[in-house]
Design an enzyme around this catalytic site. Structure first.
Site, PDB file in Angstrom:
ATOM      1  N   LYS A 118       0.869  -1.177   0.000  1.00  0.00           N
ATOM      2  CA  LYS A 118       0.000   0.000   0.000  1.00  0.00           C
ATOM      3  C   LYS A 118       0.911   1.234   0.000  1.00  0.00           C
ATOM      4  O   LYS A 118       1.451   1.614   1.030  1.00  0.00           O
ATOM      5  CB  LYS A 118      -0.903  -0.003   1.241  1.00  0.00           C
ATOM      6  CG  LYS A 118      -1.970   1.114   1.231  1.00  0.00           C
ATOM      7  CD  LYS A 118      -1.429   2.394   1.807  1.00  0.00           C
ATOM      8  CE  LYS A 118      -2.467   3.512   1.761  1.00  0.00           C
ATOM      9  NZ  LYS A 118      -1.916   4.822   1.414  1.00  0.00           N
ATOM     10  N   GLY A 155       6.548   6.091   7.862  1.00  0.00           N
ATOM     11  CA  GLY A 155       5.690   7.262   7.768  1.00  0.00           C
ATOM     12  C   GLY A 155       5.710   8.061   9.061  1.00  0.00           C
ATOM     13  O   GLY A 155       6.676   8.022   9.826  1.00  0.00           O
ATOM     14  N   GLY A 199       2.046   5.739  12.521  1.00  0.00           N
ATOM     15  CA  GLY A 199       2.827   4.567  12.882  1.00  0.00           C
ATOM     16  C   GLY A 199       2.401   3.961  14.207  1.00  0.00           C
ATOM     17  O   GLY A 199       2.270   2.735  14.340  1.00  0.00           O
ATOM     18  N   GLU A 221       9.109   2.572  11.071  1.00  0.00           N
ATOM     19  CA  GLU A 221      10.191   3.545  10.897  1.00  0.00           C
ATOM     20  C   GLU A 221       9.508   4.881  10.726  1.00  0.00           C
ATOM     21  O   GLU A 221       8.774   5.094   9.767  1.00  0.00           O
ATOM     22  CB  GLU A 221      11.041   3.186   9.679  1.00  0.00           C
ATOM     23  CG  GLU A 221      12.419   3.866   9.685  1.00  0.00           C
ATOM     24  CD  GLU A 221      12.365   5.333   9.329  1.00  0.00           C
ATOM     25  OE1 GLU A 221      12.642   6.174  10.224  1.00  0.00           O
ATOM     26  OE2 GLU A 221      12.023   5.657   8.191  1.00  0.00           O
ATOM     27  N   CYS A 230      13.491  11.488   6.331  1.00  0.00           N
ATOM     28  CA  CYS A 230      13.426  11.279   7.778  1.00  0.00           C
ATOM     29  C   CYS A 230      14.806  11.414   8.408  1.00  0.00           C
ATOM     30  O   CYS A 230      14.921  11.655   9.611  1.00  0.00           O
ATOM     31  CB  CYS A 230      12.818   9.918   8.101  1.00  0.00           C
ATOM     32  SG  CYS A 230      13.675   8.522   7.363  1.00  0.00           S
ATOM     33  N   GLU A 272       9.460  17.500  13.808  1.00  0.00           N
ATOM     34  CA  GLU A 272       9.904  17.236  12.444  1.00  0.00           C
ATOM     35  C   GLU A 272       9.144  18.119  11.461  1.00  0.00           C
ATOM     36  O   GLU A 272       7.919  18.144  11.457  1.00  0.00           O
ATOM     37  CB  GLU A 272       9.691  15.763  12.093  1.00  0.00           C
ATOM     38  CG  GLU A 272      10.244  15.380  10.743  1.00  0.00           C
ATOM     39  CD  GLU A 272      10.111  13.892  10.454  1.00  0.00           C
ATOM     40  OE1 GLU A 272      11.068  13.301   9.937  1.00  0.00           O
ATOM     41  OE2 GLU A 272       9.035  13.325  10.773  1.00  0.00           O
TER      42      GLU A 272
END
Length: 487
Positions: free
Chosen positions: A179, A232, A237, A254, A288, A389
């Site tokens: 996906k 993501g 997550g 992750e 990331c 982030e």
């Protein structure tokens, strides 16, 4: 492979055939450089997902019994096909999410290398002989596949990340339902075309596009999905992990990073500036592992800042398909607005905006989601731009006196993905390696990127503590069976 990717409607790939979603609805993928349509993908339903999972479950019964060499040979074929179509796949990636063509070609080449690496894994050992207390008996362990694996992947590396999840899952005997992020759905379809052309048995590889709340969450909830691997945001997550854990499924997460790069007083400033530019602003900061916090010792702070700003002024922002473009647009309007929010937050909280913070004013770029490289000075650890982030071309400069203070500042966030230091002092290097809270540690190199043959993953809120890539992938995509045979 189709050459008019910008106008085509791409179907799901389920049980060896390309199929329209049962909803008969599609989702549009927009080129962030000019808002043109890159293509359409399916708005799939749980019904479509169930069909894909059922196909994968049935296929795994025979796929898991094939030898590792057989499975690896098909990965070699997929690698050859992807390499043959490298230019087309890379251009599709650039049109779909804005990455420069040079970076897109590099990422696609990396995808080829990952496929070949895991193809070779099919010939490597999958267990150990263990001494038995009974000298006449044989005891050994063997690694066996999990079953159906659900792979949920982001838009920022739409070739490399799906492949580094799908390839090891397959070579170790699992079947896969992928996906991808909708914003990278066209590129994902191009990648899966390579697997289809390689001759994988029907049902072994499946692609289902659609919303995360329906397809992503559906994979986490599905009773026949043995494991979920996710890359993501932290919010999504955690939800995926909690859902999978609740039913006893294996999961791998992750997630985010707020990665520091420390510039010590004895650093090579030319190399340090180059690393900050590449690690913090390449891919428009949408990694990331990007360098978002630049922690500089006072002794070189002024000179480093001057060199950094001078280098940033030379950066060409533009369409990723143009040869002279150094940095492309944000990947979507949503991401562009997120970056604008954080820039405004930095200003409101008292950081000094040195450069950027706005969009290019040229007529040719006005339709795209462009943001100029942005640098803030006088950033403190409590500011939002030092803690959260951003996923955009925004650098936060932070001044410190000592290495001890630098490491303390670097560790003072919830994330722990990657970190870097620039110094010529071996003692400082070793102190940094021992004391930094990060899963990926670099010395005299940028924070971004990872060797495909090495374990990758973070500490703290950056991951579920499992590791991807290299031999570490075997730990997640298999389970251990211990065998005792009485002589």
């Amino acid at each position: 492979m189709t050459t008019k990717s910008q106008t085509k409607t791409y179907l799901n790939y389920i049980n060896g055939s390309w199929q329209a979603a049962s909803s008969e609805e599609t989702l549009v993928s927009i080129n962030p450089a000019n808002r043109e349509v890159s293509g359409y993908v399916q708005r799939s339903t749980r019904e479509d997902l169930n069909e894909a999972v059922q196909a994968a479950k049935e296929a795994q019964k025979t796929w898991g019994k094939r030898s590792g060499a057989e499975r690896g040979n098909l990965l070699y074929k997929a690698a050859d096909i992807l390499e043959k179509n490298l230019d087309e796949v890379a251009e599709t990636m650039t049109r779909e999410m804005g990455k420069t063509l040079l970076e897109a070609k590099g990422e696609t080449s990396r995808g080829v290398a990952i496929l070949r690496y895991y193809a070779g894994e099919g010939m490597r050992k999958m267990g150990d002989v263990i001494p038995a207390s009974d000298g006449s008996s044989l005891q050994f362990s063997k690694r066996v596949p999990l079953g159906v694996v659900g792979a949920i992947t982001p838009w920022n590396f739409p070739v490399a990340i799906p492949i580094w999840k799908v390839a090891p899952a397959l070579v170790y005997g699992n079947t896969v339902v992928l996906k991808p992020a909708t914003d990278a759905g066209v590129t994902a379809a191009k990648v899966i075309e390579c697997f289809a052309q390689a001759g994988f048995p029907i049902g072994v590889v499946n692609l289902v596009t659609g919303s995360g709340s329906v397809i992503g969450q559906g994979l986490a909830e599905h009773k026949d999905v043995a494991a979920v691997t996710f890359t993501g945001s932290n919010k999504v997550g955690k939800q995926i992990g909690q859902t999978a854990a609740a039913r006893g499924a294996k999961y791998q997460l992750e997630m985010g990073g707020k990665n520091p790069i420390i510039i010590a007083n004895d650093a090579d400033l030319d190399e340090a500036v180059a690393a900050v530019l590449s690690g913090g602003l390449r891919s428009t900061g949408q990694k990331c592992t990007c360098s978002s916090r630049v922690i500089v010792q006072n002794g070189v702070y002024k000179e480093f800042k001057e060199r950094l700003l001078a280098a940033i002024k030379k950066i060409k922002v533009g369409n990723g398909l143009d040869d002279d473009t150094w940095m492309g647009p944000c990947a979507s309007e949503e991401q562009y607005n997120t970056v604008k929010y954080y820039i405004q937050k930095g200003i409101e909280e008292g950081a000094e905006l040195l450069i950027g913070g706005d969009s290019p004013q040229s007529e040719e770029l006005k339709q795209g989601f462009y943001m100029n490289p942005t640098v803030f000075d006088k950033v403190t650890g409590s500011m939002t731009i030092a803690q959260e982030e951003i996923f955009g071309p925004v650098l936060a400069l932070m001044k410190v006196e000592t290495l001890e203070e630098a490491i303390k500042v670097a560790n003072d966030v919830e994330f722990g993905l990657s970190a870097s230091i620039f110094t010529k002092d071996i003692g400082k290097m070793l102190t940094f390696i021992d004391e930094i809270d990060a899963g990926l540690v670099r010395v005299n190199f940028e924070t971004a990127g990872v060797e495909l043959q090495a374990p990758f993953g973070g500490m703290k809120a950056s991951s579920s503590q499992s590791r991807e890539q290299g031999e570490a992938a075997k730990e997640f995509f298999t389970t251990t069976k211990t065998v005792f045979i009485k002589g």
